[in-house]
Design a protein around this motif. Structure first.
Motif: not given
Length: 349
Positions: A44-54
């Motif tokens: 899901e993160i790889a698809r761009g659904d969510y995730g937050w960089a440092p």
């Protein structure tokens, strides 16, 4: 060194890039990566659904299902060169809520936690990584080929702890458990059920292949028919729901035996609707003293329980759960599901 990174919220940005070699700080281990589990969260993160960089970074080193071998350890830390270790995923809020302040950071109430490879902290998908000794867990040397299963095992260790703590509100002597889903979470939940001496039943769709075989390998019963019919026949005291499929979620909630406990570990997609007789569901839960509880993530106690469970398991069976190992440079293959996948792992070195 090489690391698998993504630009959060940007589809198709997953790439192996060169990043600086890590330098351990005071109280940190330097670890050579052995393997990294790939799960739905990573996809899901790889698809761009969510995730937050440092903070201050464009790219996030992905990966939270860590496994490696200690290269350097601080004196007196309890760790030594050559130890097999995993790194804990979540860190408590810097201004901790009550739960985080008591070491229950998996139950954070204000959302200020961070997570390796997911939220504001680089993950473990690199050839080397560092981790604070307070958030590292040592594994039995026998688990060298299967230690990558540790993080998903912590999730079900917590789920079973929830079952046992809730059951302790009164007399509770469960006999039958139904696990919905025979992916890694479901299979490991079933493993911990058999380790507790329960009559374990697992439901999934395939009629042949790795999943039914792995369930049978636990001396558990595999089902692939209608959920309501199975619930009526088995009448489980415990249900661990590991699919997130809305129909199965509500069938689990309404079909457990009286004083039953249903633990939801699967995450449903938004926007999916199911017709439910809410009045009947409420009536059943109330009159049977049933409990439905959500469970996610894990704290240090659950990591310790998971390490014990894996050390006590059959290594050949665990080895079959890791169904596919893919070199880091072929990461795209790991992120492309295949029909008979169970647990896919990236390998390093």
């Amino acid at each position: 060194m090489r690391a698998l990174t993504t630009i959060p919220l940007t589809p198709d940005s997953l790439a192996v890039v060169d990043v600086p070699d890590p330098v351990p700080g005071a109280g940190e281990l330097l670890v050579d990566a052995l393997a990294l589990g790939v799960c739905g969260t990573d996809r899901e993160i790889a698809r761009g659904d969510y995730g937050w960089a440092p903070a201050g970074q464009e790219r996030l080193v992905i990966g939270h299902e860590s496994f490696g071998r200690v290269r350097e350890a601080p004196a007196g830390s309890g760790f030594a060169t050559g130890d097999l270790v995993v790194g804990v995923v979540r860190r408590p809020d810097p201004e901790p809520c009550g739960a985080c302040g008591h070491g229950e950071f998996d139950m954070c109430r204000n959302g200020g936690y961070t997570e390796r490879g997911i939220k504001q902290l680089d993950g473990y998908a690199s050839e080397q990584w560092t981790v604070e000794t307070d958030y590292a867990v040592k594994l039995d040397d026998r688990l060298e080929d299967v230690g990558v299963l540790m993080e998903p095992t912590t999730v079900v260790a917590k789920a079973w702890e929830q079952v046992e703590r809730i059951g302790a509100r009164a007399w509770f002597e469960p006999r039958r458990v139904l696990v919905t889903g025979a992916g890694p979470i479901g299979l490991l939940a079933a493993l911990l059920g058999t380790q507790r001496g329960l009559d374990v039943h697992v439901l999934d769709l395939p009629t042949k292949g790795a999943k039914p075989q792995l369930v049978h390998g636990l001396d558990a019963t595999y089902h692939h028919s209608d959920m309501d019919a199975i619930m009526a026949r088995v009448r489980p005291d415990v249900v661990i729901e590991a699919t997130g499929a809305p129909g199965l979620v509500f069938a689990a909630m309404r079909g457990a035996a009286p004083y039953g406990i249903t633990v939801l570990t699967g995450v449903s997609s938004r926007g999916r609707t199911v017709r439910v007789d809410a009045g009947e569901l409420n009536r059943d839960i109330v009159l049977d003293n049933d409990v439905v509880v959500g469970s996610v993530n894990a704290n240090l106690r659950h990591y310790a329980h998971a390490a014990e469970a894996l050390a006590a398991a059959d290594l050949d069976w665990l080895g079959r759960v890791v169904s596919r190992r893919v070199p880091l440079e072929d990461f795209a293959d790991a992120f492309t599901p295949q029909d008979d996948d169970v647990k896919v792992a990236l390998s390093f070195g």
